[in-house]
Design an enzyme around this catalytic site. Structure first.
Site, mmCIF file in Angstrom:
data_model
loop_
_atom_site.group_PDB
_atom_site.id
_atom_site.type_symbol
_atom_site.label_atom_id
_atom_site.label_comp_id
_atom_site.label_asym_id
_atom_site.label_seq_id
_atom_site.Cartn_x
_atom_site.Cartn_y
_atom_site.Cartn_z
ATOM 1 N N GLU A 60 0.838 -1.200 0.000
ATOM 2 C CA GLU A 60 0.000 0.000 0.000
ATOM 3 C C GLU A 60 0.870 1.246 0.000
ATOM 4 O O GLU A 60 0.561 2.235 -0.657
ATOM 5 C CB GLU A 60 -0.943 -0.021 1.210
ATOM 6 C CG GLU A 60 -2.042 -1.073 1.132
ATOM 7 C CD GLU A 60 -1.558 -2.478 1.451
ATOM 8 O OE1 GLU A 60 -0.458 -2.615 2.047
ATOM 9 O OE2 GLU A 60 -2.246 -3.452 1.101
ATOM 10 N N HIS A 129 -11.344 -6.325 7.940
ATOM 11 C CA HIS A 129 -12.119 -6.049 6.727
ATOM 12 C C HIS A 129 -13.387 -5.259 7.054
ATOM 13 O O HIS A 129 -14.366 -5.330 6.332
ATOM 14 C CB HIS A 129 -12.511 -7.347 6.010
ATOM 15 C CG HIS A 129 -11.353 -8.213 5.661
ATOM 16 N ND1 HIS A 129 -10.746 -9.044 6.581
ATOM 17 C CD2 HIS A 129 -10.668 -8.365 4.509
ATOM 18 C CE1 HIS A 129 -9.748 -9.680 6.000
ATOM 19 N NE2 HIS A 129 -9.667 -9.287 4.748
#
Lengths: 337, 403
Positions: A60, A129
């Protein structure tokens, strides 16, 4: 008018933006050939070629870092972080670099990037998540933060974000991808194909950043919400028979303070909602602004209904999620005070 | 009872500390001119040795020798010497200015002048550097006005960055110099992104990333190498190994790998080590790597082996952690003296000419400083406005900043 899910609307926004401007590039983990784990970029590589839509290594930091370099060159990257929960390795690049580039270089270099990421819970995703990290970004000068709640807005806001000259954090409530979820996890969800906000125009249009929208006009109490919580608020107001005015903020930074104060001055009561944890959450900012700007109009303390101050749990998801029951209680409390 | 040996933690230490006598005999320095120069389209696998050697051109006598010699004309070399002398004079004046309270902070280049000054001469206008705080030679050698650098250092009314940035965190887009962050390592992966963009647009321009030995430990370094390798980005990635990360010796960041350059090998990126105090060697290696990038052959990793003679910054005192004589014992010498000796040996320079040039350079720096100080210094004279603080956070000022 065509019907789209939120996924299709987001894909359509990128398609339109890429078609209009060669500087727009799209990349991220699993984003290229496969089209993303949520399918938001499906078909874009085939249509625009591998150099404009491609897969990246699982980094990321790297995804955001190269996007900043590309923006300095003159491209407009619209990048995907697979889940908002994965954004933390990129936080330094976002906070210290993307957000400050225009300022620290006195406008020599700018950073017109969009960082898309699925946010929020309701899918049994556990702690990695399900998070809603918006407050980590609204605290940063130089960023814009957007949270759409339906396909029509998602497309218009995403095109506006891509065309914006500054970095935009675009949080997509993943529980809304396929239909408006009101928090009643034991009931079927109406798909977007049967919802008016699922009507999404083909082609180019924008929804301006920084403008809220009233989802339900009312006179009894103002509810400030965004993303999934807009639908939870609607369900709670209906079930309790409370004439709530529900404001979908849509953009958290910059915030549409005028819409908020106009409503609270009318109703005299305010309930603030979000899925994220309570302490130092965006709701704290909203509550502070409401008391600063509407204190003499308030009939009751501002209520906050949020996720608990714990990591997002798995088995206890529906005890954690601020559903219609808890929101309804807060509405009632605001009315009783 | 458990008979196996007990575990213990390895914490590397430099060989010498304050009070010890520096010993450079263990630093393996190949003779100048002995490292081969491969073609730029070489298979990276065939030049793995270059990650463990040191490419050098200037020998002890000041002669330019070997296959890496001859990339510059005498006039260009003389200009290079002047760039380094200018940077050294600039540093000397600004360190003094900081001590006089004209600014809050400064970082000098003493000993490392060749790295950025020589590298700049291998680039074309339009290429983009993503520098750290110790590559001002890119600006000096690129012809950026010294007075603008000083205006930035003094945060005065003419500061191109409007007083927003810490001194020496320059930004000069038109001179191929990306805004310095001060957050270590972040720029390395951004350089790769810029290069990827140039490739996406089928451009000819390349980018150059810079990082220090200590900051190679940041994740940004590894992300940069993965992305550069995967997308074969037209970028030159420079590690400036000046032996010290503030007080931490380079062994703490390097760990068990033999050299910093060797980090590139696992990524399939050609990795070269160069004598960072040898202006001609730095230029030759830069030219090689720049040509690779320009010909779409992909990235190169370069480790510049040098020594930070000065303090990390004006807030640092190196005598607390390394012997005061360590810099004198540094086996690669001083870049300015070495290039001066070379030019004298070539017959186009002399001791007398050098003294004259030193005086000229100092006059130029002092003139620039006088002009900059007319626009103010940190605590005196003209300064950026408070409005400058609120503007430029966004392209358009949002309501919450206007209120």
């Amino acid at each position: 008018m065509p019907r789209m899910t939120m996924i299709e609307a987001i894909r359509s926004a990128m398609d339109v933006a890429m078609g209009r401007d060669e500087a727009v590039v799209v990349f991220g983990e699993d984003v290229g050939y496969f089209g993303g784990v949520f399918r938001c970029t499906a078909g874009l590589q085939q249509k625009y070629g591998r150099s404009r839509c491609f897969d990246t290594p699982i980094s990321e930091l790297g995804i955001v870092g190269v996007a900043i370099g590309m923006a300095a060159y003159g491209l407009k990257p619209c990048i995907e972080i697979q889940f908002a929960d994965y954004v933390y390795p990129a936080y330094d690049q976002i906070v210290s670099e993307a957000a400050r580039l225009r300022y620290r270089s006195a406008g020599q270099f700018t950073c017109p990037i969009v960082i898309r990421m699925p946010t929020g819970g309701g899918i049994f995703g556990g702690q990695t998540h399900s998070q809603s990290p918006e407050a980590l970004f609204t605290h940063v000068s130089g960023l814009k933060v957007v949270v759409p709640s339906n396909p029509r807005d998602a497309k218009g806001l995403l095109i506006a974000a891509i065309e914006d000259p500054d970095p935009v954090i675009f949080l997509e409530p993943k529980r809304l991808y396929n239909g408006p979820f009101d928090g009643h996890h034991d009931r079927p969800v109406t798909p977007w194909s049967k919802h008016p906000a699922g009507e999404v125009a083909d082609g180019h249009y924008t929804v301006p950043l920084g403008k809220a929208e009233i989802r339900r006009a009312g006179s009894a109490v103002t509810v400030l919400a965004y993303g999934t919580m807009v639908y939870v608020a609607q369900a709670a107001a209906e079930e309790r028979g409370i004439d709530a005015e529900i404001i979908d903020l849509r953009t958290l930074l910059p915030l549409d303070l005028d819409a908020i104060t106009a409503s609270v001055k009318k109703t005299g009561r305010c309930v603030v909602l979000h899925e994220a944890t309570l302490t130092s959450g965006f709701g704290a900012e909203l509550a502070a602004l409401v008391q600063e700007h509407c204190f003499w109009h308030l009939e009751a303390p501002v209520q906050r209904v949020t996720g608990w101050d714990t990591p997002y749990p798995h088995a206890q998801e529906w005890d954690y999620f601020p559903g219609p029951r808890r929101v309804g209680e807060a509405l009632a409390a605001a009315m009783e005070a | 009872m458990d008979e196996r040996p007990r575990l213990s933690l390895n914490v590397p230490e430099p060989e010498v500390r304050p009070g010890d006598t520096p010993d450079s005999s263990r630093v393996v320095i190949p003779r100048a001119g002995t490292v081969p120069r491969p073609p730029v389209d070489v298979d990276p696998k065939e030049i793995r040795d270059l990650a463990y050697s040191i490419i050098r051109v200037l020998d002890r006598e000041g002669e330019a020798v070997g296959p890496w010699a001859g990339t510059l004309t005498d006039e260009e070399v003389a200009a290079g010497l002047r760039h380094m002398m200018t940077l050294r004079a600039f540093d000397a004046r600004m360190v003094t200015a900081q001590r006089q309270g004209k600014t809050s902070f400064y970082m000098q280049h003493m000993g490392e002048e060749a790295v950025s000054c020589a590298f700049r001469m291998a680039l074309e206008d339009g290429d983009m550097n993503f520098p750290t705080y110790r590559q001002a030679g890119l600006l000096i050698a690129g012809g950026y006005p010294m007075v603008d650098m000083m205006n930035q250092i003094f945060s005065n009314e003419a500061d191109p960055l409007k007083g927003r940035q810490l001194p020496i965190m320059y930004s000069a887009k038109d001179h191929g110099f990306f805004s310095i962050s001060g957050n270590l390592g972040t720029q390395f992966v951004q350089a790769v992104g810029w290069a990827m963009a140039s490739a996406i647009r089928n451009d000819h321009r390349i980018s150059v990333g810079w990082i220090g030995d200590g900051s190679t430990a940041e994740s940004d370094f590894h992300a940069a190498l993965v992305f550069a390798s995967t997308y074969r980005a037209p970028v030159v990635l420079n590690i400036v190994n000046n032996q010290w990360a503030i007080s931490t010796f380079q062994g703490i960041a390097r760990g068990g790998s033999g050299t910093f350059a060797a980090r590139g090998l696992g990524f399939g990126v050609p990795a070269l080590r160069v004598d960072g105090n040898d202006y001609l060697a730095v230029h030759a290696v830069a030219k090689w790597a720049v040509e690779r990038a320009r010909r779409n052959l992909g990235p190169t990793l370069i480790e510049h082996v040098t020594y930070r003679v000065g303090a990390h910054s004006t807030s640092d005192d190196p005598s607390a952690y390394r012997p005061k004589t360590e810099s004198d014992a540094w086996p690669l010498g001083d870049p300015v003296i070495r290039l001066t000796n070379h030019l004298i040996r070539c017959g186009i320079w002399s001791e007398e000419r050098h003294k004259q040039a030193e005086a000229e350079v100092m006059d130029t720096v002092i003139a620039a400083q006088k002009e900059a100080e007319r626009h103010g210094t940190l605590h005196a004279g003209g300064k950026p406005s408070v409005r400058d603080m609120f503007e430029g956070v966004y392209a358009e000022m949002p309501p919450h900043l206007r209120r």
